[in-house]
Every structure is written in structure tokens, then in C-alpha cells.
Design an enzyme around this catalytic site. Structure first.
Site, PDB file in Angstrom:
ATOM      1  CG  ASN A 193     -19.533  14.506  26.634  1.00  0.00           C
ATOM      2  OD1 ASN A 193     -20.660  14.733  27.052  1.00  0.00           O
ATOM      3  ND2 ASN A 193     -18.439  14.854  27.310  1.00  0.00           N
ATOM      4  CD  GLU A 223     -23.728  18.771  32.618  1.00  0.00           C
ATOM      5  OE1 GLU A 223     -22.686  18.399  32.064  1.00  0.00           O
ATOM      6  OE2 GLU A 223     -24.723  19.184  32.002  1.00  0.00           O
TER       7      GLU A 223
END
Length: 377
Positions: free
Chosen positions: A216, A334
């Protein structure tokens, strides 16, 4: 409602007739977990109350009790997401205890994680504590696998930041990330995690396992070119191609994208790295970004798939799949938290998934042991 909550085993139930009274009670106790209210009845006062409570970190989740018009319901979900408050669900009146209990379980399910210490979001670590933790190597990369849900094959891993704090236990990013950003230490933390992740890839490669590793990135990290140079040098040190890395960026962080940010993203793609737009479906900038930035993957936010039997949720998933297909992009879903959700996603044509049902985040050692079990199975 208060009686039903007590019968369901909830403790510390507070009651208020209006927003001002609710604010006064919350200020006395400091923080509450779940707010149950009819925002339609409270009107504009409820939005002011929610803004106050979210800014003060005093309310973590909301249950809407009562019907709202579809456009108001969608708007409420968006504004709560921007406030950082989770919308657990909506209940029609009269309230049914079983449905109420099911909605409340969504809160506890997300937070009952093994060996994790969740503390008050207002209690940010000090700069000295963060710097000490970085100096002592307490920030560690944990790894969560991604899967091809149609074949069951491992499709990659994502590196997640964890702080192994000596006195507070294992801390999640929601506890320390705001502090790391505020003290301008995000690059230092990322470089440590990158080194750990590339080291893990090297060990796996020697074991005959080649995987894509995702990290990320915060948009602010791309405002200067130095970090891209660091990534390129790290790949050379570990003798790894850029295609082994994928970087995920939340769409909200790219709303006011600078020229240097776009240049950094283009450089990453030219190095062979993948780019994913993270939390797709939460923000408002996604379609514009998909036209401007060379993303090659969409990560569909987990909240979008928790109720796939709702027509709106299905529409979000189907439209995202169609959009990605037309742009020649892959989709990773997700929040795959149950076999039922996984099976329904596969039935709808989703290929890649990530979530606690498939595999939980684990340490580097735990990942290697887990991979040994997968190979030997």
C-alpha cells in the site's frame, strides 16, 4: 430496543431522545461502539451530530433503524465512509431481535482478531515512540495471500504494516498510521517494510516459489521522485524484476493529484510494477482516475460484497467486472469472509479474492510455514 439489547447480552446501553442529549451522554462516557438511530427522523441534526462524533472519534459504527429513500441511503453510506464511521446495516421497524443480533455481529466479527490490541483512535503514539519503534525494527511486514477463487491457486500476497509494540502489543495501522503520516515518517516505515518484503520474495524464490507482492502506498509518498528511486534500487539489490511488485493506492487520496504524482505512477508502470486502485467503490474519483492513471487492477472494497443478495450490491460487483473487462484490468475482491460469499462471487464471474475466509494475515515465518502446508497438501 434497550430491553432487547440487554437480552442479547449488550452492556452499557445508553438512551437519548434527541441528538443534543446523545452528545451529552457520549461526552460523559468518552466513546461508544455502536449508535442505533433513525437518521430520517432526526433530519439535518443527525448529520451534524455524526460529523461531531466522528471528528472526536466517539462513535465507531452506526445502525440505521427505519426506512430511507434509496438516494438518501446511498448518500448516508458515502458520508459515513468519508467520516470513517462504519454503517453496519439498516433495520426496518418494528425491529426483530434476530435481525438486530445479526447486524450487531458484523461489528464484533470485524474486531475479534487474535493477538491484536485495539485502542482508542484518539490515543495516537508520540513522535518519539514512533521513531524509537522504527529505529528498533518494531514495524513488521505481515502477509495476506490473494487467491484465484475459481481454481483455488495462490495468486499473490499483500504486505500489511504491523507495529509489534513492546508494551501495547500488536498494533494495526488504524492505530498508528495517522501518527506516522503526521510525523512525516511514512517513507521510512515503507522502506523498512519493502526491504522485509523483498527479502521474503528472495527466500521464496530460492524455495522455488514465485509470487507477486503488493504494498500500500499513500498518495503523499508519490509527490516526490525519491521514493521511486528507492524502489528501483531495492529491486536491483535483490535482483528482482519490477513485475514482482504491485502498489495499491486508495482512490480518495488521489482526488487532487499533482503532476509529480502522475509522473511517479507512470515511472512505476514503466519499471514493470503493477498499479491497483484500492477501496474501489468508496470514493468518488474512480472513473476519472481510471482514465488518467495507468492502473491495471481494481480492488473492490469488501463492504460492497457483504450482502450479495441485495440487488444494489450485485449491481456494484457486476458493473465493476464489466468496467474492468472493457479496460483490460483485473479485479480483486476484498472482504471474502465466508464460503457463501466466496461461492456467490465465483458464480458471478469474479476470479481473484482476498479475505479472512481464504487466509488471514500472517508473519513472514507464518507465511513460509503456511506455504509448506499448501505445497504438501
Amino acid at each position: 430496543m434497550a430491553l432487547v439489547l440487554q437480552q442479547l447480552g449488550m452492556s452499557g446501553v445508553l438512551q437519548a431522545e434527541h441528538c443534543a442529549q446523545a452528545k451529552a451522554q457520549i461526552e460523559q462516557v468518552g466513546c461508544i461502539d455502536i449508535l442505533l438511530c433513525d437518521l430520517g427522523i432526526q433530519g439535518a441534526d443527525s448529520l451534524q451530530f455524526l460529523r461531531w462524533s466522528s471528528q472526536a472519534g466517539m462513535v465507531k459504527a452506526v445502525v440505521q433503524c427505519g426506512e430511507l429513500e434509496p438516494e438518501l441511503r446511498r448518500g448516508l453510506g458515502h458520508i459515513l465512509a468519508l467520516m470513517g464511521v462504519r454503517l453496519l446495516g439498516e433495520l426496518e421497524k418494528p425491529l426483530e431481535p434476530q435481525l438486530l443480533q445479526r447486524v450487531l455481529k458484523r461489528y464484533s466479527h470485524r474486531r475479534q482478531l487474535p493477538r491484536l490490541l485495539v485502542s482508542n483512535l484518539q490515543d495516537l503514539p508520540s513522535e518519539d515512540d514512533v521513531r524509537r519503534g522504527l529505529a528498533l525494527g518494531e514495524f513488521r511486514a505481515w502477509f495476506q495471500p490473494k487467491f484465484d477463487m475459481q481454481s483455488g491457486a495462490l495468486a499473490g500476497i499483500e504486505a500489511l504494516a504491523r507495529w509489534e509494540h513492546p508494551s501495547r502489543g500488536l498494533l494495526l495501522p488504524e492505530i498508528f498510521l495517522a501518527a506516522v503520516l503526521a510525523y512525516d515518517l511514512i517513507d521510512e516505515m515503507f522502506k523498512q517494510l519493502l526491504e522485509q518484503g523483498l527479502g521474503m520474495l528472495g527466500m521464496l524464490r530460492r524455495d522455488g516459489v514465485s509470487l507477486e507482492l503488493a504494498f500500500n502506498l499513500h498518495a503523499s509518498q508519490l509527490a516526490h521522485c525519491e521514493l521511486i528511486d528507492e524502489i528501483q534500487h531495492a529491486l536491483r539489490r535483490h535482483d528482482l524484476p519490477g513485475s514482482t511488485l504491485l502498489f495499491e493506492l486508495a482512490e480518495n487520496g488521489l482526488l487532487d493529484m499533482q503532476f509529480t504524482t502522475l509522473e511517479s505512477l507512470l515511472r512505476l508502470r514503466m519499471m514493470g510494477c503493477g498499479l491497483a486502485i484500492d477501496d474501489f467503490g468508496v470514493g468518488f474519483s474512480a472513473l476519472k482516475l481510471l482514465c488518467q492513471v495507468p492502473f491495471n487492477q481494481i480492488k473492490l472494497e469488501g463492504e460492497c460484497v457483504q450482502n450479495l443478495w441485495d440487488p444494489r450490491s450485485r449491481a456494484v460487483v457486476n458493473s465493476t467486472l464489466a468496467l474492468a473487462d472493457s479496460l483490460n484490468m483485473s479485479v480483486v475482491v476484498e472482504g471474502v469472509s465466508s464460503q457463501r460469499i466466496r461461492n456467490e462471487l465465483v458464480h458471478m464471474g469474479c476470479k481473484y479474492g482476498q479475505g479472512f475466509y481464504l487466509a488471514r494475515p500472517m508473519t513472514g515465518r507464518g507465511l513460509r510455514q503456511w506455504l509448506d502446508g499448501v505445497v504438501n497438501r
